[in-house]
Design a protein around this motif. Structure first.
Motif: not given
Lengths: 113, 117
Positions: A92, A98-101, B33, B35, B45, B48, B56, B58, B99
């Protein structure tokens, strides 16, 4: 964008040998997580590292987080057949956003009896 | 205490059809989330969500893909007009907090394997 590189992509070991996988991020990380995925299965959370230089152990597994919080490693001592699978690191990015891993591509561990 | 549920486990679609993938998070989890995983690849990813909000997206392709997490019911990942390149395993994960929060361990569902003919 953030990139997380993992090496090696594949690792063949004899049962009983040690195994290490390395993870490098292009940016400083807030935290890093490790997951294991068995063939045909889904990722399972192993551990999270948050502090610079942190080292955590789970039985035969040792996880390290680099001082700069940009790299990490997973070391397995005396591998067993049950260790077979793909090990992913996931980072992270620090500084919000952004909060995505961001997952690495994983290291496939193949064990020969 | 059921884990993350995903259905269907396998989905076959022809090019141009729509694919709807469902995910029910673990009880007490409000963060979801999505994936995508290609064979021999890592997890990429996509999006979210928290209840009724996209936090998110993105990683989501700008066209044909959408996701929602309504107040009631499962989270849905929708792929319109599927193409062969959409064939992949789609995993959903849930967590108790974000997260960056304290309880941010992500629990993954079994995945939906999408095959586009």
């Amino acid at each position: 964008g953030q990139q997380v590189m993992q090496i090696p992509q594949y690792q063949h070991v004899q049962e009983g040998e040690d195994f290490t996988t390395y993870c490098n991020s292009s940016t400083t990380l807030s935290n890093i997580q490790w997951y294991k995925q068995r063939p045909g299965g889904h990722p399972v959370f192993l551990i999270q590292l948050v502090k610079s230089g942190e080292v955590k152990k789970q039985k035969r597994l040792t996880f390290q987080f680099g001082e700069a919080k940009k790299n990490s490693s997973l070391h397995i001592t005396a591998t067993q057949t049950t260790d077979v699978g793909t090990y992913f690191c996931a980072g992270l990015a620090s500084g919000g956003g952004a909060d995505g891993l961001t997952f690495g591509k994983g290291t496939h561990l193949i064990i020969q009896p | 205490n059921a884990g993350v549920m995903q259905n269907p486990r396998h989905l076959v679609r022809r090019r141009g059809q729509e694919a709807r993938l469902r995910c029910s998070p673990m009880k007490g989890h409000s963060h979801v989330y999505w994936y995508r995983q290609l064979p021999e690849e890592g997890l990429k990813f996509m999006v979210y969500l928290q209840k009724e909000n996209i936090i998110d997206e993105s990683g989501m392709p700008k066209e044909r893909f959408s996701a929602e997490f309504p107040k009631e019911g499962p989270s849905i990942l929708r792929i319109q007009q599927v193409v062969r390149g959409d064939s992949a395993a789609y995993f959903c994960a849930s967590s108790q907090s974000s997260t960056s929060g304290e309880y941010n361990e992500q629990f993954f569902g079994p995945g939906t394997r999408l095959t586009v003919l």
